[in-house]
Structure formats: structure tokens, C-alpha cells
Design a protein around this motif. Structure first.
Motif, PDB file in Angstrom:
ATOM      1  N   ALA A  96      -5.049   3.683 -16.139  1.00 55.84           N
ATOM      2  CA  ALA A  96      -4.118   4.512 -16.007  1.00 55.84           C
ATOM      3  C   ALA A  96      -2.776   4.334 -14.646  1.00 55.84           C
ATOM      4  CB  ALA A  96      -4.184   5.912 -16.932  1.00 55.84           C
ATOM      5  N   THR A  97      -3.556   4.333 -14.302  1.00 57.10           N
ATOM      6  CA  THR A  97      -2.960   4.435 -13.173  1.00 57.10           C
ATOM      7  C   THR A  97      -1.392   3.673 -12.840  1.00 57.10           C
ATOM      8  OG1 THR A  97      -4.693   5.015 -11.757  1.00 57.10           O
ATOM      9  CG2 THR A  97      -2.650   4.550 -10.299  1.00 57.10           C
ATOM     10  N   LYS A  98      -0.594   4.267 -12.111  1.00 60.08           N
ATOM     11  CA  LYS A  98       0.970   3.085 -12.374  1.00 60.08           C
ATOM     12  C   LYS A  98       0.819   2.786 -10.947  1.00 60.08           C
ATOM     13  CE  LYS A  98       3.105   4.996 -16.403  1.00 60.08           C
ATOM     14  NZ  LYS A  98       3.706   6.190 -17.204  1.00 60.08           N
ATOM     15  N   TYR A  99       1.480   1.580 -10.472  1.00 56.42           N
ATOM     16  CA  TYR A  99       2.184   1.313  -9.367  1.00 56.42           C
ATOM     17  C   TYR A  99       3.434   0.920  -9.624  1.00 56.42           C
ATOM     18  CZ  TYR A  99      -3.015   1.474  -8.797  1.00 56.42           C
ATOM     19  OH  TYR A  99      -4.829   1.216  -8.536  1.00 56.42           O
ATOM     20  N   HIS A 100       4.108   1.002  -8.761  1.00 57.13           N
ATOM     21  CA  HIS A 100       5.025   0.934  -8.197  1.00 57.13           C
ATOM     22  C   HIS A 100       5.888  -0.504  -6.655  1.00 57.13           C
ATOM     23  CE1 HIS A 100       6.008   2.614 -12.038  1.00 57.13           C
ATOM     24  NE2 HIS A 100       7.794   2.419 -11.730  1.00 57.13           N
ATOM     25  N   VAL A 101       6.878  -1.044  -6.445  1.00 56.04           N
ATOM     26  CA  VAL A 101       7.093  -1.670  -5.089  1.00 56.04           C
ATOM     27  C   VAL A 101       8.537  -1.558  -5.623  1.00 56.04           C
ATOM     28  CG1 VAL A 101       7.034  -3.379  -3.343  1.00 56.04           C
ATOM     29  CG2 VAL A 101       5.178  -3.167  -4.510  1.00 56.04           C
ATOM     30  N   GLY A 102       8.868  -0.017  -3.984  1.00 55.98           N
ATOM     31  CA  GLY A 102       9.600   0.598  -4.348  1.00 55.98           C
ATOM     32  C   GLY A 102       9.810   1.247  -5.814  1.00 55.98           C
ATOM     33  N   LEU A 104       9.761  -0.932  -8.256  1.00 59.04           N
ATOM     34  CA  LEU A 104       9.837  -2.189  -9.531  1.00 59.04           C
ATOM     35  C   LEU A 104       8.537  -1.431  -9.844  1.00 59.04           C
ATOM     36  CD1 LEU A 104      12.049  -4.952  -8.218  1.00 59.04           C
ATOM     37  CD2 LEU A 104      12.453  -3.099  -9.929  1.00 59.04           C
ATOM     38  N   PRO A 105       7.892  -1.557 -10.777  1.00 55.04           N
ATOM     39  CA  PRO A 105       6.756  -1.390 -11.638  1.00 55.04           C
ATOM     40  C   PRO A 105       5.897  -2.909 -11.175  1.00 55.04           C
ATOM     41  CG  PRO A 105       8.123  -1.592 -13.309  1.00 55.04           C
ATOM     42  CD  PRO A 105       8.869  -2.023 -12.049  1.00 55.04           C
ATOM     43  N   ALA A 106       4.898  -2.761 -10.513  1.00 54.89           N
ATOM     44  CA  ALA A 106       3.441  -3.757 -10.069  1.00 54.89           C
ATOM     45  C   ALA A 106       2.198  -3.498 -10.656  1.00 54.89           C
ATOM     46  CB  ALA A 106       4.306  -3.366  -8.189  1.00 54.89           C
ATOM     47  N   PRO A 107       1.585  -4.708 -10.011  1.00 55.34           N
ATOM     48  CA  PRO A 107       0.114  -4.817 -10.578  1.00 55.34           C
ATOM     49  C   PRO A 107      -0.490  -4.205  -8.967  1.00 55.34           C
ATOM     50  CG  PRO A 107       0.978  -7.161  -9.147  1.00 55.34           C
ATOM     51  CD  PRO A 107       2.540  -6.067  -9.460  1.00 55.34           C
ATOM     52  N   ALA A 108      -1.349  -3.118  -9.347  1.00 59.40           N
ATOM     53  CA  ALA A 108      -2.182  -2.614  -8.289  1.00 59.40           C
ATOM     54  C   ALA A 108      -2.893  -3.688  -6.771  1.00 59.40           C
ATOM     55  CB  ALA A 108      -4.429  -2.433  -9.331  1.00 59.40           C
ATOM     56  N   SER A 109      -2.581  -5.049  -7.255  1.00 57.02           N
ATOM     57  CA  SER A 109      -3.063  -5.978  -6.166  1.00 57.02           C
ATOM     58  C   SER A 109      -1.780  -5.694  -5.296  1.00 57.02           C
ATOM     59  CB  SER A 109      -2.814  -7.523  -6.399  1.00 57.02           C
ATOM     60  OG  SER A 109      -1.366  -7.446  -7.067  1.00 57.02           O
ATOM     61  N   ALA A 110      -0.958  -4.797  -5.289  1.00 58.33           N
ATOM     62  CA  ALA A 110       0.164  -4.566  -4.129  1.00 58.33           C
ATOM     63  C   ALA A 110       0.330  -3.200  -3.168  1.00 58.33           C
ATOM     64  CB  ALA A 110       1.637  -4.097  -5.558  1.00 58.33           C
ATOM     65  N   VAL A 111      -1.174  -3.129  -3.480  1.00 57.09           N
ATOM     66  CA  VAL A 111      -1.605  -2.624  -2.827  1.00 57.09           C
ATOM     67  C   VAL A 111      -2.281  -2.897  -1.371  1.00 57.09           C
ATOM     68  CG1 VAL A 111      -2.963  -0.329  -1.843  1.00 57.09           C
ATOM     69  CG2 VAL A 111      -1.926  -0.312  -4.088  1.00 57.09           C
ATOM     70  N   LYS A 112      -2.289  -2.984  -0.432  1.00 59.13           N
ATOM     71  CA  LYS A 112      -2.920  -3.646   0.369  1.00 59.13           C
ATOM     72  C   LYS A 112      -3.254  -3.042   2.208  1.00 59.13           C
ATOM     73  CE  LYS A 112      -0.997  -8.083  -1.136  1.00 59.13           C
ATOM     74  NZ  LYS A 112      -0.458  -7.856  -2.418  1.00 59.13           N
ATOM     75  N   ASN A 113      -3.989  -3.460   2.642  1.00 63.76           N
ATOM     76  CA  ASN A 113      -4.641  -3.060   4.032  1.00 63.76           C
ATOM     77  C   ASN A 113      -2.290  -2.793   4.568  1.00 63.76           C
ATOM     78  OD1 ASN A 113      -6.824  -2.817   3.723  1.00 63.76           O
ATOM     79  ND2 ASN A 113      -7.935  -3.751   4.270  1.00 63.76           N
ATOM     80  N   GLY A 114      -2.683  -1.983   5.192  1.00 62.57           N
ATOM     81  CA  GLY A 114      -1.594  -1.435   6.659  1.00 62.57           C
ATOM     82  C   GLY A 114       0.036  -1.472   5.594  1.00 62.57           C
ATOM     83  N   GLU A 115      -0.307  -1.574   4.634  1.00 63.64           N
ATOM     84  CA  GLU A 115       1.198  -0.810   3.481  1.00 63.64           C
ATOM     85  C   GLU A 115       1.328   0.348   3.896  1.00 63.64           C
ATOM     86  OE1 GLU A 115       3.199  -2.308   2.015  1.00 63.64           O
ATOM     87  OE2 GLU A 115       2.051  -5.116   1.645  1.00 63.64           O
ATOM     88  N   SER A 116       2.777   1.170   3.181  1.00 57.95           N
ATOM     89  CA  SER A 116       2.564   2.755   3.208  1.00 57.95           C
ATOM     90  C   SER A 116       2.708   2.808   1.997  1.00 57.95           C
ATOM     91  CB  SER A 116       4.388   2.701   4.193  1.00 57.95           C
ATOM     92  OG  SER A 116       4.700   4.220   4.055  1.00 57.95           O
ATOM     93  N   VAL A 117       2.349   3.817   1.634  1.00 55.01           N
ATOM     94  CA  VAL A 117       1.963   4.862  -0.221  1.00 55.01           C
ATOM     95  C   VAL A 117       2.162   5.765   0.446  1.00 55.01           C
ATOM     96  CG1 VAL A 117       0.477   2.563  -0.788  1.00 55.01           C
ATOM     97  CG2 VAL A 117      -0.606   4.678   0.526  1.00 55.01           C
ATOM     98  N   LEU A 118       2.656   6.356  -0.945  1.00 56.02           N
ATOM     99  CA  LEU A 118       3.375   7.262  -1.670  1.00 56.02           C
ATOM    100  C   LEU A 118       1.986   7.920  -2.844  1.00 56.02           C
ATOM    101  CD1 LEU A 118       4.366  10.329  -2.121  1.00 56.02           C
ATOM    102  CD2 LEU A 118       5.920   9.122  -3.305  1.00 56.02           C
ATOM    103  N   VAL A 119       0.934   8.573  -2.915  1.00 53.85           N
ATOM    104  CA  VAL A 119       0.405   8.237  -3.544  1.00 53.85           C
ATOM    105  C   VAL A 119       0.575   9.872  -4.604  1.00 53.85           C
ATOM    106  CG1 VAL A 119      -2.645   8.388  -4.825  1.00 53.85           C
ATOM    107  CG2 VAL A 119      -1.590   7.167  -3.018  1.00 53.85           C
ATOM    108  N   LEU A 120       0.380   9.715  -5.846  1.00 50.31           N
ATOM    109  CA  LEU A 120       0.572  11.475  -6.654  1.00 50.31           C
ATOM    110  C   LEU A 120      -0.483  10.865  -7.691  1.00 50.31           C
ATOM    111  CD1 LEU A 120       4.009  11.112  -7.315  1.00 50.31           C
ATOM    112  CD2 LEU A 120       3.353  12.245  -5.394  1.00 50.31           C
TER     113      LEU A 120
END
Length: 236
Positions: A96-102, A104-120
Motif C-alpha cells: 500500500a506504500t506509494k512512491y514518488h520521485v519529485g 511523479l509516481p515511481a516504483p519502490a525501486s526508486a529508493v536507493k542508497n544515498g537518495e534523499s527521501v521524505l517519508v510520511l
């Protein structure tokens, strides 16, 4: 209300110095607007939900909140990241977790080591059960904003300073109603854009319609006040 180490820290004393936000924070205000646009898009037409506060105030078990940081490791069930002050956060994700890059909708694979994220999502101590993960391209995990805001990392046994920035409402911890849903997401995103480094473990709507966004795992600030238009008013 008594503080709990790494859970509920509140500055001591009753004096509140009131001063205008410094111009060096302008960049953080711009970032807040960008994050609000992202979360507004994620929330869509969602409405706020509220839980009645328990006796003695709105401090309750897992509540809506979130944090910003840099991804440090990944697993099949989520990932870990570190905030700008070095707080280690575990993220639990599911289908049920939704992912975005900026925006834009994105897959879970968009989360990579070194990336900056906001998690809610739903926060319990240093674990977030994620509903939304926003990857922030070229982001720094909130490092510049935390430095500009003067965020003080957690130190065992060191008391929180009594100081404030911006407009502080007439507020006593324990007042208000805990909110969730789109409202909590917007308030959390706005607060994290200006004062990152800790973990937001609850958002409380005050009697005048403004919000107190509560930070844990740092020594200061613990209370970020957000207006009805989801702009940061001040913090202490």
C-alpha cells in the motif's frame, strides 16, 4: 508533562523570546512550498481525520508524522535512513506504500542508497510505517535546512535550550487534537522542509486551527508551529 528521553522532549521554562525568522532561512521556506506541492498531489482530495486526545493531553501511541534523510540500506520489507542530525530511522513498507520521485509516481525501486527521501506515515519511536515515500532528486536529506534553522542534535543528559524563532502561539503542551491523513502529511512536510533533523511523531491541531508539529530525537526544537495554510510560523 514529563519529558521522555528520545521520545517526548520539551524545552523547560516559560519565557519565550520572539523574533523574526532570519533571511538565511529563505531557501528553506522555498523548499517547504515545493514539498507542500508534492504532498498535496499525493493527498489529492483526502480529508483530515482526528483522534480524540486521551486524558491529560494528546500524547498517544503511534501517530501520523514522518522524517527526512538519506537512505542508508535497503531490504525486502523497507529501508533505513539517517536524518540530518544522524538519527537512524527504520522504514517499514508494504504493497500500500506509494512512491514518488519529485511529483511523479515511481516504483519502490526508486529508493536507493544515498537518495534523499521524505517519508510520511505512522510513527512509533524511530520506526515509520510508510504510506508515502518521496525521493528528492539532488536533495541533501535536510542538512542545509537543519543547519540554517540551528537544529541541535540529541545528546543524552543535555537539557533542551529555552529559545524560540518566529511566532509562537499561546500554547501549552497537552492541548489540541491529534490529526492524521492529508492534514498531518501537509503539516509534517512543511515542518520537515524548514526544521528537519528529528522525527515528527504527531501533529496536533490547536483551537485556532493552526498546528503544533512535534519533533523527537533532537534536543531542539521540539515544537514547530504551522499555520492553516501550512506555512511554518515559528518553532521552539
Amino acid at each position: 508533562m514529563n519529558d521522555r528521553v528520545m521520545t517526548d522532549h520539551s524545552p523547560t521554562g516559560t519565557g519565550r523570546a520572539r523574533r523574526s525568522l532570519l533571511s538565511k532561512k529563505n531557501g528553506a521556506w522555498v523548499a517547504a512550498v515545493g514539498l507542500m506541492c508534492i504532498v498535496a498531489g499525493l493527498a489529492g482530495a483526502g480529508t483530515a481525520s482526528a483522534a480524540s486526545p486521551p486524558a491529560g493531553g494528546p500524547v498517544a501511541g503511534p501517530s501520523a508524522g514522518g522524517a527526512t534523510g538519506i537512505v542508508r540500506s535497503e531490504s525486502a520489507s523497507g529501508f533505513t535512513f539517517a536524518t540530518a542530525t544522524g538519527v537512524a530511522v527504520t522504514v517499514a513498507a508494504d504493497s500500500a506504500t506509494k512512491y514518488h520521485v519529485g511529483v511523479l509516481p515511481a516504483p519502490a525501486s526508486a529508493v536507493k542508497n544515498g537518495e534523499s527521501v521524505l517519508v510520511l506515515g505512522t510513527v512509533q519511536s524511530a520506526t515509520i510505517t510508510a504510506t508515502e515515500v518521496v525521493v528528492q532528486p539532488r536533495g541533501d536529506g535536510g542538512a542545509a535546512a537543519a543547519q540554517a534553522a540551528g537544529v541541535i542534535p540529541f545528546q543524552q543528559g543535555v537539557p533542551s535550550p529555552t529559545k524560540s524563532v518566529g511566532r509562537i502561539p499561546d500554547y501549552t503542551e497537552g492541548e489540541g487534537t491529534i490529526v492524521s491523513g492529508a492534514t498531518a502529511d501537509l503539516a509534517t512536510a512543511a515542518a520537515q522542509a524548514v526544521v528537519p533533523g528529528g522525527i515528527v511523531d504527531r501533529v496536533v491541531q490547536l483551537s485556532d486551527g493552526e498546528y503544533e508539529v512535534h519533533n523527537i530525537s533532537i534536543n531542539w526544537p521540539h515544537h514547530v508551529f504551522v499555520g492553516q495554510g501550512f506555512q511554518v510560523l515559528g518553532y521552539e
